[in-house]
Design a protein around this motif. Structure first.
Motif, PDB file in Angstrom:
ATOM      1  N   GLU A   3     -10.494  80.163  22.066  1.00 62.12           N
ATOM      2  CA  GLU A   3     -10.846  81.359  21.285  1.00 62.12           C
ATOM      3  C   GLU A   3     -10.577  82.658  22.040  1.00 62.12           C
ATOM      4  OE1 GLU A   3     -15.284  82.147  21.108  1.00 62.12           O
ATOM      5  OE2 GLU A   3     -15.272  80.028  21.698  1.00 62.12           O
ATOM      6  N   PHE A   4     -10.310  82.562  23.357  1.00 65.65           N
ATOM      7  CA  PHE A   4     -10.032  83.763  24.150  1.00 65.65           C
ATOM      8  C   PHE A   4      -8.550  83.877  24.514  1.00 65.65           C
ATOM      9  CE2 PHE A   4     -14.466  82.639  25.094  1.00 65.65           C
ATOM     10  CZ  PHE A   4     -15.095  83.827  24.739  1.00 65.65           C
ATOM     11  N   GLU A   5      -7.705  83.119  23.833  1.00 62.18           N
ATOM     12  CA  GLU A   5      -6.279  83.139  24.147  1.00 62.18           C
ATOM     13  C   GLU A   5      -5.707  84.545  24.041  1.00 62.18           C
ATOM     14  OE1 GLU A   5      -3.735  80.411  22.163  1.00 62.18           O
ATOM     15  OE2 GLU A   5      -4.698  78.632  22.964  1.00 62.18           O
ATOM     16  N   ASN A   6      -4.863  84.900  25.043  1.00 56.91           N
ATOM     17  CA  ASN A   6      -4.141  86.175  25.101  1.00 56.91           C
ATOM     18  C   ASN A   6      -5.055  87.395  25.237  1.00 56.91           C
ATOM     19  OD1 ASN A   6      -1.627  84.789  24.743  1.00 56.91           O
ATOM     20  ND2 ASN A   6      -2.067  84.663  22.548  1.00 56.91           N
ATOM     21  N   GLU A   7      -6.313  87.159  25.597  1.00 61.02           N
ATOM     22  CA  GLU A   7      -7.225  88.271  25.879  1.00 61.02           C
ATOM     23  C   GLU A   7      -7.476  88.339  27.383  1.00 61.02           C
ATOM     24  OE1 GLU A   7     -10.714  88.773  23.470  1.00 61.02           O
ATOM     25  OE2 GLU A   7      -9.949  87.424  21.931  1.00 61.02           O
ATOM     26  N   ASN A   8      -7.754  89.534  27.880  1.00 58.29           N
ATOM     27  CA  ASN A   8      -8.043  89.705  29.305  1.00 58.29           C
ATOM     28  C   ASN A   8      -9.482  89.258  29.581  1.00 58.29           C
ATOM     29  OD1 ASN A   8      -5.526  90.854  30.050  1.00 58.29           O
ATOM     30  ND2 ASN A   8      -6.164  92.807  29.156  1.00 58.29           N
ATOM     31  N   ILE A   9      -9.605  88.233  30.385  1.00 63.04           N
ATOM     32  CA  ILE A   9     -10.918  87.680  30.704  1.00 63.04           C
ATOM     33  C   ILE A   9     -11.008  87.415  32.206  1.00 63.04           C
ATOM     34  CG2 ILE A   9     -11.294  86.614  28.443  1.00 63.04           C
ATOM     35  CD1 ILE A   9     -10.355  83.975  29.595  1.00 63.04           C
ATOM     36  N   HIS A  37     -16.463  87.881  29.537  1.00 62.21           N
ATOM     37  CA  HIS A  37     -15.633  88.610  28.574  1.00 62.21           C
ATOM     38  C   HIS A  37     -16.473  89.709  27.932  1.00 62.21           C
ATOM     39  CE1 HIS A  37     -12.606  89.493  25.599  1.00 62.21           C
ATOM     40  NE2 HIS A  37     -13.401  89.165  24.600  1.00 62.21           N
ATOM     41  N   GLU A  38     -16.006  90.949  28.082  1.00 62.32           N
ATOM     42  CA  GLU A  38     -16.690  92.122  27.527  1.00 62.32           C
ATOM     43  C   GLU A  38     -18.160  92.170  27.943  1.00 62.32           C
ATOM     44  OE1 GLU A  38     -16.015  92.061  23.339  1.00 62.32           O
ATOM     45  OE2 GLU A  38     -13.920  92.684  23.509  1.00 62.32           O
ATOM     46  N   GLN A  69      -5.204  85.923  31.664  1.00 66.84           N
ATOM     47  CA  GLN A  69      -5.193  85.518  30.258  1.00 66.84           C
ATOM     48  C   GLN A  69      -5.083  84.005  30.124  1.00 66.84           C
ATOM     49  OE1 GLN A  69      -1.916  87.715  28.487  1.00 66.84           O
ATOM     50  NE2 GLN A  69      -3.305  89.338  27.825  1.00 66.84           N
TER      51      GLN A  69
END
Length: 245
Positions: A3-9, A37-38, A69
């Motif tokens: 669910e966090f694909e291609n997001e900066n984590i 994340h966030e 990512q």
């Protein structure tokens, strides 16, 4: 992690091996310990493929914090190509994490998983590398340890085209063969059924953990343990029950 694909984590992970150098990056097998994340912390436990583009070398047992990512695996695009997505899923790895910004948090020297599993794998790999040329050694490591990363792409494609790629995956056949050899050896020294079953079961469990617990091997292990327990308690073999597995 999907669910966090291609997001900066940001994630924290335990490195499970010493990595493979792919030129401009190093690939590690790793176990996630947490995800940020966030500003929210997620207690995720997942085996991943960690692609490290930073100029830092890690070793098995290191706890690493990385920012980057999560990306999925690309399935094969052409007939005959190696399906890396399917291969990694067979090892229980569903995502890869790409990072250029990472750091060592701490070293873990007394982790039993690293000492008992990674240490033995390294010793087996060293013996194979010493005894055989690179190409033959890569094949044997794939057959015994289920590790195909040392086989070049051309040979992998040749195995696929000839319908022999299953030989490179540790499956129920491998587990059954090891169980058969163990039973033969234990019968030669006249070990009783209980001792034989315990020894055989322990070694099979250790072997499946050693190779990373791929689902086909885990399934075969469960069947072998059930069969072994049945023999210990003098249960009759039932064909219909076996088919139900």
């Amino acid at each position: 992690l999907t669910e966090f694909e291609n997001e900066n984590i940001e994630i924290e992970m335990l490195i499970l091996d010493d990595g493979v150098n792919k030129g401009n990056y190093i690939v590690y097998n790793a176990q996630m310990k947490g995800l940020l994340h966030e500003g929210k912390l997620y207690n995720y436990k997942e085996k991943i493929l960690f692609k490290n583009y930073a100029d830092i070398l890690y070793k098995a047992g290191d706890v690493v914090r990385a920012r980057g990512q999560a990306i999925g695996f690309i399935s094969k695009r052409n007939f005959g190509d190696q399906d890396y997505s399917l291969y990694n899923r067979s090892l229980g790895i569903y995502n890869q994490f790409v990072s250029r910004n990472n750091e060592l948090v701490r070293e873990t020297k007394n982790n039993l998983k690293i000492v008992l599993l990674h240490g033995m794998r390294k010793r087996l790999e060293t013996v194979i590398n010493t005894a055989l040329p690179p190409e033959e050694g890569a094949f044997l490591k794939a057959v015994i340890l289920g590790d195909k990363q040392w086989i070049d792409d051309e040979n992998l494609i040749n195995f696929q085209k000839t319908g022999l790629s299953h030989l490179l995956s540790v499956s129920g056949l491998h587990v059954a063969f090891i169980a058969y050899m163990l039973n033969k050896i234990l019968s030669l020294i006249k070990a009783n059924k209980k001792v034989s079953g315990l020894v055989c079961g322990f070694i099979l469990i250790y072997y499946v953990l050693l190779i990373g617990s791929p689902p086909p091997a885990v399934r075969a292990l469960i069947m072998m343990l059930v069969l072994t327990l049945g023999k210990i308690f003098n249960k009759e073999y039932d064909l219909i029950s076996s088919v139900s597995f």
